[in-house]
Design an enzyme around this catalytic site. Structure first.
Site, PDB file in Angstrom:
ATOM      1  N   ARG A 265       0.750  14.921  12.765  1.00 18.21           N
ATOM      2  CA  ARG A 265       1.190  14.772  11.380  1.00 18.21           C
ATOM      3  C   ARG A 265       1.432  15.691  10.461  1.00 18.21           C
ATOM      4  NH1 ARG A 265      -0.818   9.023   9.468  1.00 18.21           N
ATOM      5  NH2 ARG A 265       1.074   8.975   8.346  1.00 18.21           N
TER       6      ARG A 265
ATOM      7  N   CYS B 152      -4.644  12.871  12.223  1.00 18.21           N
ATOM      8  CA  CYS B 152      -5.470  11.548  12.387  1.00 18.21           C
ATOM      9  C   CYS B 152      -5.348  10.973  13.404  1.00 18.21           C
ATOM     10  CB  CYS B 152      -4.925  10.561  11.057  1.00 18.21           C
ATOM     11  SG  CYS B 152      -3.289  10.054  11.703  1.00 18.21           S
TER      12      CYS B 152
ATOM     13  N   ASP C 191       4.593   0.360  12.132  1.00 20.66           N
ATOM     14  CA  ASP C 191       3.329  -0.061  11.699  1.00 20.66           C
ATOM     15  C   ASP C 191       3.232  -1.473  11.752  1.00 20.66           C
ATOM     16  OD1 ASP C 191       3.492   1.863   8.582  1.00 20.66           O
ATOM     17  OD2 ASP C 191       2.998   2.267  10.170  1.00 20.66           O
TER      18      ASP C 191
ATOM     19  N   ARG D  87      -8.660  -0.193   4.536  1.00 18.02           N
ATOM     20  CA  ARG D  87      -7.642   0.923   3.680  1.00 18.02           C
ATOM     21  C   ARG D  87      -6.405  -0.048   3.518  1.00 18.02           C
ATOM     22  NH1 ARG D  87      -6.733   5.706   7.152  1.00 18.02           N
ATOM     23  NH2 ARG D  87      -5.283   5.987   5.189  1.00 18.02           N
TER      24      ARG D  87
ATOM     25  N   LYS E 298       0.941  -1.259   0.035  1.00 23.36           N
ATOM     26  CA  LYS E 298      -0.050   0.006   0.107  1.00 23.36           C
ATOM     27  C   LYS E 298       0.794   1.173   0.014  1.00 23.36           C
ATOM     28  CE  LYS E 298      -1.654   1.541   3.777  1.00 23.36           C
ATOM     29  NZ  LYS E 298      -1.378   3.157   4.400  1.00 23.36           N
ATOM     30  N   ASN E 299       1.970   1.480   0.868  1.00 23.81           N
ATOM     31  CA  ASN E 299       2.583   2.405   1.071  1.00 23.81           C
ATOM     32  C   ASN E 299       3.690   2.990  -0.007  1.00 23.81           C
ATOM     33  OD1 ASN E 299       0.980   3.004   3.161  1.00 23.81           O
ATOM     34  ND2 ASN E 299       2.782   2.429   4.973  1.00 23.81           N
TER      35      ASN E 299
HETATM   36  C1  EPZ Z   1       4.503   6.781   6.110  1.00 26.05           C
HETATM   37  O1  EPZ Z   1       3.830   7.869   6.787  1.00 26.05           O
HETATM   38  C2  EPZ Z   1       3.445   5.521   6.194  1.00 26.05           C
HETATM   39  N1  EPZ Z   1       2.320   6.275   5.301  1.00 26.05           N
HETATM   40  C3  EPZ Z   1       3.132   5.531   7.563  1.00 26.05           C
HETATM   41  O2  EPZ Z   1       2.064   4.327   7.445  1.00 26.05           O
HETATM   42  C4  EPZ Z   1       4.121   5.043   8.302  1.00 26.05           C
HETATM   43  O3  EPZ Z   1       3.622   4.865   9.607  1.00 26.05           O
HETATM   44  C5  EPZ Z   1       5.058   6.148   8.490  1.00 26.05           C
HETATM   45  O4  EPZ Z   1       5.483   6.575   7.058  1.00 26.05           O
HETATM   46  C6  EPZ Z   1       6.396   5.782   9.315  1.00 26.05           C
HETATM   47  O5  EPZ Z   1       7.087   4.757   8.796  1.00 26.05           O
HETATM   48  C7  EPZ Z   1       2.517   6.143   4.030  1.00 26.05           C
HETATM   49  O6  EPZ Z   1       3.647   5.658   3.457  1.00 26.05           O
HETATM   50  C8  EPZ Z   1       1.453   6.408   3.183  1.00 26.05           C
HETATM   51  P1  EPZ Z   1       6.686  10.149   8.365  1.00 26.05           P
HETATM   52  P2  EPZ Z   1       4.521   9.545   6.890  1.00 26.05           P
HETATM   53  O7  EPZ Z   1       6.587  11.480   7.404  1.00 26.05           O
HETATM   54  O8  EPZ Z   1       5.205   9.723   5.430  1.00 26.05           O
HETATM   55  C9  EPZ Z   1       6.728  13.609  11.672  1.00 26.05           C
HETATM   56  C10 EPZ Z   1       0.211   3.007   7.452  1.00 26.05           C
HETATM   57  O9  EPZ Z   1      -0.287   2.476   8.767  1.00 26.05           O
HETATM   58  N2  EPZ Z   1       6.606  14.481  10.705  1.00 26.05           N
HETATM   59  O10 EPZ Z   1       7.974   9.345   8.130  1.00 26.05           O
HETATM   60  O11 EPZ Z   1       3.326  10.381   7.202  1.00 26.05           O
HETATM   61  C11 EPZ Z   1       5.259  12.711  11.654  1.00 26.05           C
HETATM   62  O12 EPZ Z   1       4.326  13.573  12.580  1.00 26.05           O
HETATM   63  C12 EPZ Z   1       0.780   4.442   7.907  1.00 26.05           C
HETATM   64  O13 EPZ Z   1       0.363   2.378   6.756  1.00 26.05           O
HETATM   65  C13 EPZ Z   1       6.823  15.785  11.006  1.00 26.05           C
HETATM   66  O14 EPZ Z   1       7.122  16.079  12.107  1.00 26.05           O
HETATM   67  O15 EPZ Z   1       5.475   9.428   8.106  1.00 26.05           O
HETATM   68  C14 EPZ Z   1       5.476  11.503  12.506  1.00 26.05           C
HETATM   69  O16 EPZ Z   1       5.483  11.792  14.182  1.00 26.05           O
HETATM   70  C15 EPZ Z   1       0.474   5.158   9.214  1.00 26.05           C
HETATM   71  N3  EPZ Z   1       6.862  16.768  10.132  1.00 26.05           N
HETATM   72  C16 EPZ Z   1       6.789  11.091  12.054  1.00 26.05           C
HETATM   73  O17 EPZ Z   1       7.580  12.245  11.549  1.00 26.05           O
HETATM   74  C17 EPZ Z   1       6.811  16.207   8.775  1.00 26.05           C
HETATM   75  O18 EPZ Z   1       7.079  16.988   7.866  1.00 26.05           O
HETATM   76  C18 EPZ Z   1       6.792   9.846  10.856  1.00 26.05           C
HETATM   77  O19 EPZ Z   1       6.192  10.839   9.744  1.00 26.05           O
HETATM   78  C19 EPZ Z   1       6.590  14.733   8.346  1.00 26.05           C
HETATM   79  C20 EPZ Z   1       6.443  13.900   9.258  1.00 26.05           C
END
Ligand code: EPZ
Length: 423
Positions: free
Chosen positions: A123, A118, A309, A401, A22-23
């Site tokens: 996020r 969410c 995850d 999802r 998915k991701n």
């Molecule tokens: C991706 O989300 C995945 N989603 C998430 O999977 C996964 O949990 C996550 O990476 C971490 O591995 C998809 O790929 C669609 P991040 P993403 O940016 O890109 C903070 C699932 O269950 N952050 O690595 O949103 C953020 O708040 C989903 O399939 C900032 O602070 O994750 C979080 O605490 C859930 N500022 C941490 O970093 C930013 O600009 C990780 O976020 C971006 C992120």
């Protein structure tokens, strides 16, 4: 809203096919915005998130058609496009923010709704927007939308130091940089297999990218990208989820398409807990070593660390382990919502901030429970499969999802599980 009813049962046996990630698919699909040529994705998962991304891309003017019951996606995007990603779609799925980089790279401007928080956390998108600003984009937030404009009409290469190895920001910047003028370097980039999969696809389209899978990615901007056909990488999170089914229930299950290198840290934790994982020519075979599950401590980290995850699913296993386990959630600020639901089933869990202490009990007991987010919902199903009695999991739209045919896949290995359609 549908619910899923599970009756705790015995050992499992058989095979579970693992779908495309998915991701990975959610970042590969927006790549079509970078080219006028067709992009074909094979091994695509059939999930509601993919349908949401399809809806979003169509709203931007891309053509998306599905073949082979959704396993093949044919995408193309030629001529002028709409550069406004509407809140109505974006609020349904955070990954919609992955159109920001490609839209800016292709058209020089974009209006993308902020996804909003969410269940698992606020996020924010500051790493995305700060990085695009370094590449010459002017971005301001108005009426809940990010209004972005590339000065001079196109982005320019930059050296970008990420404060955190953000997956989404790495994907957005990598895509934006493919058409920028000059070279972009991302330091402290995310290293997930989905990042490598995206880089492979972009290279097939003509992008010049090196270092994906390491913390330093270098992208040499090119004038245009072509089309490609790309197979979506196996979903390591679905894989890890189903590996826990025989671990929790007993028996032996083969996960078709699984490879250990997708989940090294997770497999090491399973080994420490007393679970054997064996690579076969078709995938991974998983079984308990000697019947006992040992307590293990888990800390979630960016890849190659233990995946956030899979934290909820691992907790379901540790609820009946022999001893006390400490789980630290270091990626998201609110990702223990499955704990109160597992406690309703008799688990002994104490949550303090980002740490959950799980003391193993003999057996969980079935109960009505509530799904709160995608991974929490599947952890409740795993726990229910080995619990005494019946469990009804409500609000299972979360499951749709990220897990295609979850009931069929688990019934296929002997679980007593059915989906109840609510009128
Ligand atoms: C991706 O989300 C995945 N989603 C998430 O999977 C996964 O949990 C996550 O990476 C971490 O591995 C998809 O790929 C669609 P991040 P993403 O940016 O890109 C903070 C699932 O269950 N952050 O690595 O949103 C953020 O708040 C989903 O399939 C900032 O602070 O994750 C979080 O605490 C859930 N500022 C941490 O970093 C930013 O600009 C990780 O976020 C971006 C992120």
């Amino acid at each position: 809203m549908d619910s899923i009813v599970v009756k705790g049962g015995g050992a499992l046996s058989g095979q579970i096919p693992i779908a495309g990630a998915k991701n990975a698919c959610l970042t590969l699909m927006p790549a079509t915005l970078l080219s006028e040529e067709p992009l074909t994705l094979t091994n695509a998962p059939r999930l509601s998130d993919i349908r949401t991304m399809t809806e979003l891309l169509r709203s931007l003017g891309a053509e998306v058609s599905t073949m082979q019951e959704g396993k093949v996606l044919a995408l193309s995007c030629h001529g002028a496009i709409n550069t406004r990603a509407e809140y109505d779609i974006v609020r349904k799925m955070r990954a919609s923010n992955l159109v920001l980089g490609p839209l800016l790279a292709r058209e020089g401007h974009a209006q993308v709704s902020l996804p909003g928080g969410c269940a698992i956390g606020a996020r924010p998108m500051d790493i995305h927007t700060d990085s695009l600003a370094l590449m010459g984009a002017e971005i301001d937030l108005r009426d809940g939308y990010l209004h972005a404009k590339a000065q001079g009409g196109s982005l320019k290469g930059a050296v970008i130091d990420f404060p955190f190895a953000s997956v989404g920001a790495t994907e957005n910047i990598m895509m934006a940089a493919t058409l920028a003028k000059g070279t972009t370097v991302i330091n402290n980039a995310a290293r997930e297999p989905e990042i490598v999969d995206l880089a492979d696809c972009l290279r097939a389209m003509g992008a010049q990218i090196d270092g994906d899978g390491t913390s330093r990615i270098e992208i040499q901007g090119v004038d245009r990208l072509g089309g490609a056909t790309h197979r979506v990488v196996t979903d390591r999170i679905e894989l890890g989820t189903y590996m826990l089914a025989p671990a929790i229930c007993g028996g032996e299950v083969e996960l078709l398409g699984g490879r250990i290198n997708l989940l090294q840290a997770f497999c090491e934790k399973l080994d420490a807990a007393g679970i054997d994982v064996t690579e076969t020519e078709n995938g991974l075979k998983v079984a308990r070593r000697n019947g006992v599950i040992s307590a293990v401590d888990v800390t979630t980290e960016p890849f190659p660390g233990f995946p956030t995850d899979l934290q909820a699913q691992m907790m379901a296993l540790l609820c009946t382990a022999d001893g006390t386990s400490v789980l630290e959630e270091k990626i998201f600020e609110n990702r223990f919502m499955h704990a109160p639901e597992l406690i309703r089933m008799g688990a002994d869990i104490e949550v303090h901030g980002g740490t959950a202490t799980v003391t193993g009990v003999k057996k969980l007991k079935g109960a009505p429970v509530m799904a709160t987010d995608l991974r929490a919902s599947v952890s409740l199903i795993l726990a229910a499969m080995a619990a005494e009695g019946e469990t009804r999991v409500n609000r299972v739209y979360h499951l749709d999802r990220g897990y295609e045919h979850v009931v069929a896949k688990l019934r296929g290995v002997g679980a007593n599980i059915e989906r109840i359609k609510e009128q």
